[in-house]
Every structure is written in C-alpha cells, then in structure tokens.
Design a protein around this motif. Structure first.
Motif, mmCIF file in Angstrom:
data_model
loop_
_atom_site.group_PDB
_atom_site.id
_atom_site.type_symbol
_atom_site.label_atom_id
_atom_site.label_comp_id
_atom_site.label_asym_id
_atom_site.label_seq_id
_atom_site.Cartn_x
_atom_site.Cartn_y
_atom_site.Cartn_z
ATOM 1 N N ARG A 98 0.634 -0.797 -0.063
ATOM 2 C CA ARG A 98 0.353 0.338 0.203
ATOM 3 C C ARG A 98 0.478 1.067 -0.251
ATOM 4 N NH1 ARG A 98 -5.848 -1.224 1.498
ATOM 5 N NH2 ARG A 98 -5.472 -3.830 2.005
ATOM 6 N N THR A 99 1.846 1.442 -0.573
ATOM 7 C CA THR A 99 3.314 2.417 -1.008
ATOM 8 C C THR A 99 2.971 2.549 -2.105
ATOM 9 O OG1 THR A 99 4.307 1.893 0.408
ATOM 10 C CG2 THR A 99 5.246 3.075 -0.703
ATOM 11 N N GLN A 149 -1.366 10.832 -2.908
ATOM 12 C CA GLN A 149 -1.678 10.578 -2.051
ATOM 13 C C GLN A 149 -3.279 10.794 -1.567
ATOM 14 O OE1 GLN A 149 -0.132 8.152 -1.341
ATOM 15 N NE2 GLN A 149 2.480 8.405 -2.239
ATOM 16 N N TYR A 155 -11.478 7.676 -1.001
ATOM 17 C CA TYR A 155 -10.619 7.126 -0.201
ATOM 18 C C TYR A 155 -10.781 7.656 1.826
ATOM 19 C CZ TYR A 155 -5.219 7.387 2.340
ATOM 20 O OH TYR A 155 -4.295 6.700 3.111
ATOM 21 N N SER A 207 -9.286 4.973 4.728
ATOM 22 C CA SER A 207 -7.940 5.955 4.324
ATOM 23 C C SER A 207 -7.077 4.753 4.095
ATOM 24 C CB SER A 207 -7.677 6.808 5.553
ATOM 25 O OG SER A 207 -8.645 7.708 4.746
ATOM 26 N N ASN A 208 -7.593 3.777 3.330
ATOM 27 C CA ASN A 208 -6.164 2.760 3.641
ATOM 28 C C ASN A 208 -6.068 1.852 2.247
ATOM 29 O OD1 ASN A 208 -8.434 1.132 3.789
ATOM 30 N ND2 ASN A 208 -7.934 0.263 5.082
ATOM 31 N N TRP A 209 -6.634 2.778 1.018
ATOM 32 C CA TRP A 209 -6.830 2.404 -0.372
ATOM 33 C C TRP A 209 -7.812 1.124 -0.781
ATOM 34 C CZ3 TRP A 209 -4.812 6.205 -3.056
ATOM 35 C CH2 TRP A 209 -4.011 6.524 -2.200
ATOM 36 N N ASN A 210 -8.547 1.047 0.508
ATOM 37 C CA ASN A 210 -9.673 0.072 0.344
ATOM 38 C C ASN A 210 -10.295 0.681 -0.902
ATOM 39 O OD1 ASN A 210 -8.637 -1.987 1.931
ATOM 40 N ND2 ASN A 210 -10.201 -2.587 2.765
ATOM 41 N N THR A 242 -14.222 -1.738 1.029
ATOM 42 C CA THR A 242 -14.968 -1.924 1.900
ATOM 43 C C THR A 242 -16.616 -1.398 2.251
ATOM 44 O OG1 THR A 242 -12.851 -0.910 3.636
ATOM 45 C CG2 THR A 242 -15.722 0.448 3.956
#
Length: 546
Positions: free
Chosen positions: A156-157, A362, A413, A418-421, A451
C-alpha cells in the motif's frame, strides 16, 4: 485490390486465420468466378461475431484480395451482379506509412512529453522522419513500472510518479489494451501493424474488437520505445516536466525538467514541444494555466465500476453458444437515455478482467479495469458512467473539472477507510438506498480489498440519481445486468480529460506557438487508437512546420 465483405462462417469452421483464409478463397472464386491460380494474395481483413440471433451465432468475415493483374481485377468486379456490388468492390491498395526522413532537418530536436500511446506514436513518427526526438516520461519503463504497481498492491505504498496512470505506455498499458474505436482513419492500420511488429498478437489486424491484454502490452510498448532509440531518438524516464519557457511573443523556447536525483531542474532548449501528458497529469494543467496557455472546460464522465460473473454475460450475449472456445469472453456496450435528460453508459468494458487500483495522488482513490490477453477471469467489469458537462461545474475555471474529480477521489479514499480499500456496494442495496455489509455470490476483484458501504457520498448527486435510474433500464437490455448482488466499486473518475488545451486545425496551441497539445490529456482522443492517431497527426503537423 478487391474487398469482399459479408462472408458468413460458422463457429466451428472459422476458428483461426488459416481456416478463415480457406473460407475466403472459396468465397472469392465463387463471387468473382475466377480460378484459384488467378488469386495472387488474400488477407483476412475483418472478423466479427454476429450474435443478434442467439440460436445462430456465427462469424462475418471480410477479405482483401489481389489478383494476378489489376486489369483482371477491374474486369471481374465489373461483371459482379448488381445485388452484390455493395459487398464486392475495388479498394485502394496503398498502405499508410510513416513519413520519409526530412531533408536538411534543422538543428534542435523536438521534445515530446509523455510516453503514453499519443506520445509514443508522436515520437516514433518524428524518429522515422529522422528528427531524433527527445521523449521524456515522468514514470518508469515498463518492468520497473510493474514493480512499482506490485509494491503498491503488496505494501500500500503509492509511487505518485510510477503507477497505473504514469510510466511507459500510459494508462492504456494497464487497462486491457482495447483497440476498437468508433472513428475511421487510414492511420489505424499503420498503428495496428506497428503493434504487431512490436509483439502484439496478429489477430488485432482483423478482429472487429481487438485487444492486446495488460500482460502483453508492457513488452509491446518497450519494443516501440526501443525502435525510437534505434532511429536516433532518446527516451528519458523519471524525467518530469516542471516548467515551459517562452519568448516575448509567447513561443516555446524550451522546457525545464527534473529527476528524483536532482535538486535543481535542467533546461532543454527546443522550439517544438508535443505535449502528450495524459489526462491524469494534473500538475501539468496547473503549469499551463500559470503560463496563460489557452484552456477550456470539457465534458467528461464519472461513475463506478460494475462487476458481474463473466459466464452470465456470456450466456446473455451468446445464448446456447456461450462457452464455445472460439468466442472467448463476451463484451458488452450499453447506454440508457434517462427521463432526467441525462444518459448512463458503459465504458472500457473488460471481459474476464478485474478492477484495478488506478490512483496517482496520495489520499485520492480511483479505480479502472483491466484484463489479460486470455480474458479468463471469473468476472466481467466495466465503467458505468454519467457525463459531467461544463454546466455542472461551478464558475468558469478551466480546472474546475479536475477539482471535482479530486473531491470525489478524496471522498472515496475516506469512505474506503483511508487505507486504499475501495468503497463498494451491491446493486440491490444501491437501488434501495441502503448500505451494503457483505458480498453476495459476485466477489469483488479490486486487489487491495473493499469496504462495504453506501457510495452515494463519493459522487455528485446527478450521477447517483442517473445510476439509480439507469441500471434497471440496462437490465432490460442485457439480462441479469441489474442482478442484486452485482458489485459497484468506486470511484471511476479518469475515463477522460476534463480539460481541453485549445489548439487550431493544424494542431498548434491557440496561444503558444511551437506547442502541440496532443492526445487524451489535451482533450483530443478517447482511447488507445485515437490517442496514437493524434500522436501521428501532431508529429506530422510539426514536420510540416519544419
């Protein structure tokens, strides 16, 4: 050369090129009443699937034929019965080609920004003309770009400069490589042949809905970039455009670029700049606005990705013939015109593919679709979109569409965690106006996880309203399209550019001599083929100026 169209063939007898050519030879001898010895050459020109009658799904073929003399061709076509003349006719035999080398080429190389399809074909055209272009790309070459994408999926980078949007081949490299287009241009054949020479499957030359596949495209675009270098051009990766330079009249005099290893920018002198930055290079549009380059708002589209079991799409499209090995995974293309005056439509449909993480900033989440050449994944997915017109935007800022895209991506997002799900919702829940809590039989393919939620807050109200009106109507056009457990994944915001970089009929920027806005990002293309065509067009305009 003679073209013969509307040759019908069963699924069992027209499986590959050899079988089709055998059918073509028989059709030629029958239609022209000629001997096999009079056929000098024959090629399969087009192969499409006719599935209008589900109990009689078959192929329709067309062929290009060269006989032993042009006089014989004219004679035999002249004898064709009146009822057959619409499908048997003479066609030009001269194939399109890249321009010849420019004699006495002036000093100073042209610069092309962006190595997507528009930039690649612009640079290739200039290289074929002996102009030794400099092609700069902010992202990585194909292999390192794939590694950057894999790192994003595993850890997730996100690398903002090398991802699904940026890098060699542009966004098209990781969105299936669909080559079908609604436009006609002599350059299309040249583009297809270039892809084949670079390693694409030969069937793109005749398939009515050709595609290459995201597993093959990285090698193909790498070979095209190497061809540019073999012709004297230079390709520089991880080289980002940070400024354009102009003289007192506003004409281009150079560009400033920067690499990650440099703290200061480098100035490259040029009088000719083809800008093929793609629709996601938002910083470039901000740079153009700062330099008073003429920009305008443009209609674009946003929505979601919708997923169904591919086997259900196959049955809906092909009936009892679904699953026949020569048919492959079935595509679809749908549109519904709504009582609110808008339309909802499918776009970038990926048979047997998956939803992909297409973010390039981002904290901004967006999705796209892709499939491999085999198209053998369990799900079908497509963008389901609604147009956003300039009237839907606040004020007249040419970048207002970009700000709307960003707002939707930020909302997606946050809603995803807020974790790329990615936020996802079942069609049945979406139509009923309630949040989803778990999947049904259709499992989402977005690789970073979803999600379950309600997606309403990620999109403008007119888009949400239009999707709710449109999905049931599309279910009447394609059986099962509105099944309650079909999956909606948000958000799809990058289907097209919300900005036009204004240019005249000869591809020159209206306000900046020496600048050639090009491709999808500049507002002049809508897919791989049209982008490549526009790249060739802009390069030819530059050559004409020289």
């Amino acid at each position: 050369m003679i073209e013969i169209t509307q040759v019908h063939a069963s699924l069992d007898e027209a499986g590959d090129e050899t079988a089709c050519l055998a059918i073509g030879r028989r059709a030629v001898k029958r239609a022209l009443r000629c001997e096999g010895s009079q056929i000098k050459a024959i090629e399969l020109h087009r192969k499409s699937i006719d599935a209008r009658k589900k109990l009689d799904v078959h192929f329709i073929l067309s062929f290009r034929v060269e006989l032993t003399s042009s006089r014989l061709e004219q004679e035999l076509v002249g004898r064709v019965a009146e009822r057959d003349r619409s499908r048997i006719r003479m066609v030009g035999g001269e194939a399109p080609s890249f321009p010849n080398p420019v004699p006495n080429a002036p000093k100073g190389r042209p610069v092309v920004v962006g190595a997507g399809c528009a930039g690649l074909f612009a640079a290739l055209t200039l290289a074929e003309a002996g102009l030794k272009p400099l092609l700069i790309e902010r992202g990585d070459p194909a292999l390192r770009r794939s590694e950057a994408i894999d790192l994003f999926l595993k850890e997730r980078t996100l690398d903002p400069e090398s991802n699904i949007q940026f890098g060699l081949g542009g966004a098209g490299t990781f969105s299936d490589g669909k080559l079908n287009t609604g436009t006609k241009n002599p350059a299309h054949r040249l583009i297809l042949e270039t892809f084949v020479d670079a390693g694409s499957p030969r069937d793109i030359l005749w398939d009515a809905k050709p595609h290459i596949g995201s597993d093959i495209l990285p090698a193909v675009v790498t070979n095209i970039s190497q061809r540019i270098e073999q012709l004297g051009g230079t390709v520089r990766y991880r080289t980002k455009l940070v400024n354009i330079r102009t003289d007192g009249s506003g004409a281009i005099t150079g560009v400033d670029v920067q690499t990650p290893q440099e703290t200061a920018s480098e100035t490259i002198a040029t009088k000719h700049l083809i800008l093929a930055c793609g629709h996601s290079a938002r910083d470039v549009f901000e740079l153009l606005k700062k330099h008073n380059v003429a920009l305008a708002q443009k209609t674009f589209a946003m929505g979601v990705r919708i997923e169904h079991p591919q086997r259900d799409i196959d049955r809906a499209q092909y009936g009892p013939s679904a699953g026949h090995p020569v048919l492959g995974a079935a595509p679809y293309k749908l549109v519904a015109h709504l009582p609110n005056g808008r339309s909802v439509f499918s776009f970038c449909m990926c048979p047997g593919g998956q939803v992909v993480a297409a973010s390039s900033e981002q904290g901004h989440l967006c999705v796209n679709g892709a499939s491999l050449n085999a198209r053998d994944g369990r799900n079908a997915n497509a963008a389901l979109l609604v147009n956003v017109t300039p009237n839907d935007l606040p004020g007249d800022d040419p970048l207002a569409g970009i700000e709307l895209q960003r707002a939707c991506e930020r909302a997606a997002y946050r809603l995803g965690g807020s974790n790329w799900n990615a936020p996802a919702q079942l069609v049945g829940d979406f139509l009923a106006g309630r949040a989803s809590t778990a999947p049904g039989k259709v499992k989402p393919t977005y690789p970073l996880g979803v999600t379950w939620t309600a997606i309403d807050d990620t999109l403008p109200q007119h888009i949400v309203e239009s999707l709710r009106l449109g999905i049931p109507l599309l279910g009447k056009k394609l059986r099962g399209y509105d099944r309650p457990d079909a999956v909606l994944t948000g958000v799809e915001t990058r289907s097209s550019s919300p900005v036009t970089v204004t240019r005249d009929r000869t591809c020159h920027a209206a306000s900046t001599p020496g600048l050639y806005p090009c491709g999808e990002g500049a507002g002049y293309a809508g897919g791989i083929m049209s982008a490549a065509t526009d790249g060739i067009r802009c390069a030819e305009a530059l050559i004409a100026d020289l």
